[in-house]
Write a protein that holds these residues in place. Structure first.
Motif, PDB file in Angstrom:
ATOM      1  N   PHE A 189       0.894  -1.428   0.152  1.00  0.00           N
ATOM      2  CA  PHE A 189       0.092   0.405  -0.293  1.00  0.00           C
ATOM      3  C   PHE A 189       0.921   0.962   0.089  1.00  0.00           C
ATOM      4  O   PHE A 189       1.281   1.466   1.006  1.00  0.00           O
ATOM      5  N   PHE A 190       0.541   2.222  -0.737  1.00  0.00           N
ATOM      6  CA  PHE A 190       1.405   3.625  -1.143  1.00  0.00           C
ATOM      7  C   PHE A 190       0.987   4.221  -0.548  1.00  0.00           C
ATOM      8  O   PHE A 190      -0.139   4.664  -0.531  1.00  0.00           O
ATOM      9  N   VAL A 191       1.653   5.048   0.505  1.00  0.00           N
ATOM     10  CA  VAL A 191       1.710   5.696   1.385  1.00  0.00           C
ATOM     11  C   VAL A 191       2.913   7.123   1.595  1.00  0.00           C
ATOM     12  O   VAL A 191       3.711   6.941   0.448  1.00  0.00           O
ATOM     13  N   LEU A 192       2.700   7.981   2.252  1.00  0.00           N
ATOM     14  CA  LEU A 192       3.754   9.269   2.324  1.00  0.00           C
ATOM     15  C   LEU A 192       4.551   9.182   2.752  1.00  0.00           C
ATOM     16  O   LEU A 192       4.621   7.749   3.699  1.00  0.00           O
ATOM     17  N   PRO A 193       5.884   9.355   2.004  1.00  0.00           N
ATOM     18  CA  PRO A 193       7.109   9.145   2.815  1.00  0.00           C
ATOM     19  C   PRO A 193       7.083   9.372   4.799  1.00  0.00           C
ATOM     20  O   PRO A 193       6.543  10.287   4.684  1.00  0.00           O
ATOM     21  N   GLY A 194       7.879   9.140   5.310  1.00  0.00           N
ATOM     22  CA  GLY A 194       8.083   8.618   5.955  1.00  0.00           C
ATOM     23  C   GLY A 194       7.886   7.595   7.351  1.00  0.00           C
ATOM     24  O   GLY A 194       7.557   7.556   8.214  1.00  0.00           O
ATOM     25  N   ALA A 195       6.512   6.917   6.289  1.00  0.00           N
ATOM     26  CA  ALA A 195       5.579   6.203   7.674  1.00  0.00           C
ATOM     27  C   ALA A 195       6.577   5.124   8.360  1.00  0.00           C
ATOM     28  O   ALA A 195       6.744   4.410   9.042  1.00  0.00           O
ATOM     29  N   ALA A 196       7.657   4.696   7.312  1.00  0.00           N
ATOM     30  CA  ALA A 196       8.941   3.790   7.998  1.00  0.00           C
ATOM     31  C   ALA A 196       9.393   4.450   9.520  1.00  0.00           C
ATOM     32  O   ALA A 196       9.157   2.833  10.140  1.00  0.00           O
ATOM     33  N   ALA A 197       9.028   5.500   9.899  1.00  0.00           N
ATOM     34  CA  ALA A 197      10.179   5.950  10.656  1.00  0.00           C
ATOM     35  C   ALA A 197       8.865   5.533  11.877  1.00  0.00           C
ATOM     36  O   ALA A 197       8.908   6.084  13.039  1.00  0.00           O
ATOM     37  N   LYS A 198       7.611   6.581  11.889  1.00  0.00           N
ATOM     38  CA  LYS A 198       6.540   6.153  12.888  1.00  0.00           C
ATOM     39  C   LYS A 198       5.038   5.313  12.423  1.00  0.00           C
ATOM     40  O   LYS A 198       4.594   5.028  13.399  1.00  0.00           O
ATOM     41  N   VAL A 199       5.143   4.844  11.966  1.00  0.00           N
ATOM     42  CA  VAL A 199       4.254   3.021  12.203  1.00  0.00           C
ATOM     43  C   VAL A 199       4.770   2.248  13.287  1.00  0.00           C
ATOM     44  O   VAL A 199       3.423   2.180  13.610  1.00  0.00           O
ATOM     45  N   PRO A 200       6.038   2.525  13.660  1.00  0.00           N
ATOM     46  CA  PRO A 200       5.465   1.129  14.625  1.00  0.00           C
ATOM     47  C   PRO A 200       5.373   2.136  16.186  1.00  0.00           C
ATOM     48  O   PRO A 200       3.856   1.102  17.194  1.00  0.00           O
ATOM     49  N   ASP A 201       5.084   3.157  16.550  1.00  0.00           N
ATOM     50  CA  ASP A 201       4.741   3.274  17.606  1.00  0.00           C
ATOM     51  C   ASP A 201       3.440   4.225  17.333  1.00  0.00           C
ATOM     52  O   ASP A 201       2.520   4.017  18.676  1.00  0.00           O
ATOM     53  N   LEU A 202       2.313   4.087  15.382  1.00  0.00           N
ATOM     54  CA  LEU A 202       0.945   4.707  15.789  1.00  0.00           C
ATOM     55  C   LEU A 202       0.409   2.711  15.804  1.00  0.00           C
ATOM     56  O   LEU A 202      -0.272   3.128  16.438  1.00  0.00           O
TER      57      LEU A 202
END
Length: 217
Positions: A134-147
């Motif tokens: 699923f394509f999302v805005l860049p920067g997701a890799a850093a914040k997904v665990p906390d989300l």
């Protein structure tokens, strides 16, 4: 069928890697990079990398420094694929987009849930290894665990990963050997040019992955 609307990625059937790589660069402003390709030896397809047990034949970078070859220029892309027309089409993540990678079963469940919720989606690929991206805005890799933790999910318990800087996805019409070609589950169109933030789609994806894990117990 050709392009009939500005920004509309054309139909997949019969497309050549050169044509699609150029269109991804021209119409979506995505960086593209040529990867390995499939070669027929004694009637059997093998990956050009030469590895007899290649895990992704025809669908991975051709060399370690692949990131430096990536280009957003349609002119350069045309030149690169003219040198090797069979090269796979790879899209570096962490630039114009990140991707959230989930099992195919969870991906389709999430797509149905997102449709009911009327969520805005970006493009979604479906690869022959039974995964969806699923394509999302860049920067997701850093914040997904906390989300994930914030909405009550333990990241380690879910078969959900994010591909960001330094990673890539194989794009249609790239083939994974005899397993088949990468396809669009949700095609790039003018309507989804603006990608969602990971936070916008993470809840249904996590729910679907949780269901998928539960059903496999």
């Amino acid at each position: 069928m050709g392009v009939t609307t500005a920004g509309q990625i054309p139909q997949q059937r019969g497309e050549q890697p050169l044509d699609t790589a150029v269109r991804y660069a021209e119409e979506r402003h995505w960086d593209v990079v040529p990867g390995v390709w499939l070669e027929v030896v004694a009637g059997t397809e093998h990956c050009s990398c030469g590895a007899s047990a290649c895990p992704a034949p025809g669908a991975h970078p051709a060399h370690a420094e692949w990131g430096t070859q990536a280009t957003g220029s349609a002119t350069v892309a045309r030149k690169l694929w003219a040198e090797q027309p069979r090269a796979s089409v790879l899209l570096p993540t962490g630039r114009a987009f990140d991707t959230i990678d989930v099992p195919e079963t969870a991906g389709f469940l999430a797509l149905a849930r997102m449709e009911r919720m009327e969520l805005a989606l970006g493009p979604v690929t479906r690869s022959p290894d039974r995964r969806m991206q699923f394509f999302v805005l860049p920067g997701a890799a850093a914040k997904v665990p906390d989300l994930l933790r914030a909405i009550g999910w333990l990241p380690a318990r879910l078969d959900l990963t994010v591909l960001g800087e330094g990673d890539f996805v194989a794009a249609p019409p790239t083939r994974f050997g005899a397993a088949g070609a990468v396809q669009w589950a949700c095609r790039p169109t003018p309507a989804n040019r603006w990608l969602p933030d990971a936070e916008d789609v993470l809840s249904p994806l996590a729910y679907a992955c949780g269901r998928d894990v539960g059903s496999g117990v």
